[in-house]
Design an enzyme around this catalytic site. Structure first.
Site, PDB file in Angstrom:
ATOM      1  N   GLY A  78       0.833  -1.196   0.000  1.00  0.00           N
ATOM      2  CA  GLY A  78       0.000   0.000   0.000  1.00  0.00           C
ATOM      3  C   GLY A  78       0.866   1.243   0.000  1.00  0.00           C
ATOM      4  O   GLY A  78       2.003   1.230   0.485  1.00  0.00           O
ATOM      5  N   GLN A 110       2.605   9.969   1.792  1.00  0.00           N
ATOM      6  CA  GLN A 110       3.945   9.379   1.873  1.00  0.00           C
ATOM      7  C   GLN A 110       4.863   9.927   0.779  1.00  0.00           C
ATOM      8  O   GLN A 110       6.068   9.728   0.826  1.00  0.00           O
ATOM      9  CB  GLN A 110       3.873   7.852   1.775  1.00  0.00           C
ATOM     10  CG  GLN A 110       3.229   7.206   2.985  1.00  0.00           C
ATOM     11  CD  GLN A 110       3.179   5.709   2.837  1.00  0.00           C
ATOM     12  OE1 GLN A 110       2.249   5.166   2.261  1.00  0.00           O
ATOM     13  NE2 GLN A 110       4.194   5.045   3.355  1.00  0.00           N
ATOM     14  N   CYS A 149       6.141  -0.137   7.384  1.00  0.00           N
ATOM     15  CA  CYS A 149       5.708   1.007   6.592  1.00  0.00           C
ATOM     16  C   CYS A 149       6.874   1.486   5.745  1.00  0.00           C
ATOM     17  O   CYS A 149       8.015   1.533   6.229  1.00  0.00           O
ATOM     18  CB  CYS A 149       5.240   2.107   7.546  1.00  0.00           C
ATOM     19  SG  CYS A 149       4.691   3.611   6.740  1.00  0.00           S
ATOM     20  N   LEU A 150       6.597   1.838   4.499  1.00  0.00           N
ATOM     21  CA  LEU A 150       7.647   2.342   3.609  1.00  0.00           C
ATOM     22  C   LEU A 150       8.239   3.658   4.127  1.00  0.00           C
ATOM     23  O   LEU A 150       9.355   4.014   3.752  1.00  0.00           O
ATOM     24  CB  LEU A 150       7.082   2.531   2.192  1.00  0.00           C
ATOM     25  CG  LEU A 150       6.679   1.245   1.470  1.00  0.00           C
ATOM     26  CD1 LEU A 150       5.861   1.573   0.223  1.00  0.00           C
ATOM     27  CD2 LEU A 150       7.906   0.419   1.111  1.00  0.00           C
ATOM     28  N   HIS A 157      -4.427   0.851   7.526  1.00  0.00           N
ATOM     29  CA  HIS A 157      -3.084   1.441   7.607  1.00  0.00           C
ATOM     30  C   HIS A 157      -2.969   2.622   6.636  1.00  0.00           C
ATOM     31  O   HIS A 157      -2.499   3.700   6.997  1.00  0.00           O
ATOM     32  CB  HIS A 157      -2.046   0.361   7.292  1.00  0.00           C
ATOM     33  CG  HIS A 157      -0.628   0.824   7.299  1.00  0.00           C
ATOM     34  ND1 HIS A 157       0.285   0.393   8.237  1.00  0.00           N
ATOM     35  CD2 HIS A 157       0.052   1.674   6.480  1.00  0.00           C
ATOM     36  CE1 HIS A 157       1.466   0.972   7.985  1.00  0.00           C
ATOM     37  NE2 HIS A 157       1.346   1.737   6.925  1.00  0.00           N
ATOM     38  N   GLU A 158      -3.408   2.417   5.391  1.00  0.00           N
ATOM     39  CA  GLU A 158      -3.285   3.474   4.373  1.00  0.00           C
ATOM     40  C   GLU A 158      -4.237   4.643   4.640  1.00  0.00           C
ATOM     41  O   GLU A 158      -3.863   5.800   4.469  1.00  0.00           O
ATOM     42  CB  GLU A 158      -3.509   2.900   2.966  1.00  0.00           C
ATOM     43  CG  GLU A 158      -2.485   1.864   2.538  1.00  0.00           C
ATOM     44  CD  GLU A 158      -1.033   2.295   2.719  1.00  0.00           C
ATOM     45  OE1 GLU A 158      -0.717   3.484   2.537  1.00  0.00           O
ATOM     46  OE2 GLU A 158      -0.209   1.432   3.064  1.00  0.00           O
ATOM     47  N   HIS A 178      -2.847   6.991   7.078  1.00  0.00           N
ATOM     48  CA  HIS A 178      -1.893   7.958   6.500  1.00  0.00           C
ATOM     49  C   HIS A 178      -2.611   9.228   6.039  1.00  0.00           C
ATOM     50  O   HIS A 178      -2.049  10.318   6.114  1.00  0.00           O
ATOM     51  CB  HIS A 178      -1.132   7.349   5.319  1.00  0.00           C
ATOM     52  CG  HIS A 178       0.064   6.553   5.701  1.00  0.00           C
ATOM     53  ND1 HIS A 178       1.094   7.035   6.475  1.00  0.00           N
ATOM     54  CD2 HIS A 178       0.413   5.273   5.396  1.00  0.00           C
ATOM     55  CE1 HIS A 178       2.011   6.114   6.642  1.00  0.00           C
ATOM     56  NE2 HIS A 178       1.623   5.018   5.996  1.00  0.00           N
TER      57      HIS A 178
END
Length: 186
Positions: free
Chosen positions: A60, A65, A113-114, A156-157, A160
């Protein structure tokens, strides 16, 4: 092409802002961004491409981000087997959780997480089922239910988009404490 250099890391103010709603029709740049976000996820899951460009595998990606304060997320959850089509491959515009289960769920190995370059040990308890309304890039509206792993990734996304990081849910004093009614996905 989006690379790891384009992804902002924890501490960047964009990760703590509430992202702006998008209006339709999307601009040409917003449509291209949606395509590039999904392409990044495809590339990150391709062993050759990810090694060549130094990409960390992701399922994701949210526009914040990339330091873009827009309510847009891309999801690419692989199928169970290597040659399966993806379980979920979607760009969601203005996604919103409109209902959720009472039951909780978490991942056995915690979340990553990225935008976070470190291990953060602990359980992140999420709703085991969510119903989400969203639009695609053409403006068509959908309402779909997700459960298990896809529901976790979606939450999660969407977090963000609201300036919330996964580790905000981890109990600092007891990172692996769980109530008896929480399911753990392996």
């Amino acid at each position: 092409m989006i690379t790891m250099e384009d992804i902002v890391r924890e501490g960047h103010p964009a990760l703590r802002q509430k992202a702006e709603e998008l209006s339709f029709p999307l601009s040409k740049e917003e449509v291209i961004l949606a395509e590039e976000m999904l392409t990044f996820l495809r590339n990150s899951q391709d062993p050759e491409i990810s090694e060549k460009y130094g990409l960390r595998a992701g399922v994701g990606l949210a526009a914040p981000q990339l330091a873009i304060s827009k309510r847009m997320i891309a999801l690419l959850i692989p199928g169970e087997y290597e040659d399966d089509s993806p379980e979920l491959e979607q760009v969601m515009i203005n996604p919103k959780i409109i209902s959720h289960s009472v039951e909780g769920v978490c991942l056995k190995d915690g979340e990553g997480c990225l935008s976070v370059d470190r291990e953060v040990p602990g359980f992140v308890v999420r709703h085991s089922r969510v119903t989400v309304s969203y639009q695609d890039t053409t403006g068509k509206t959908y309402k779909k239910r997700f459960k298990g792993y896809p529901a976790i990734v979606l939450q999660h996304e969407i977090d963000h988009l609201n300036g919330i990081m996964f580790y905000d849910y981890i109990d600092e004093n007891e990172p692996f404490a769980l109530d008896d009614d929480i399911s753990v996905l392996g």
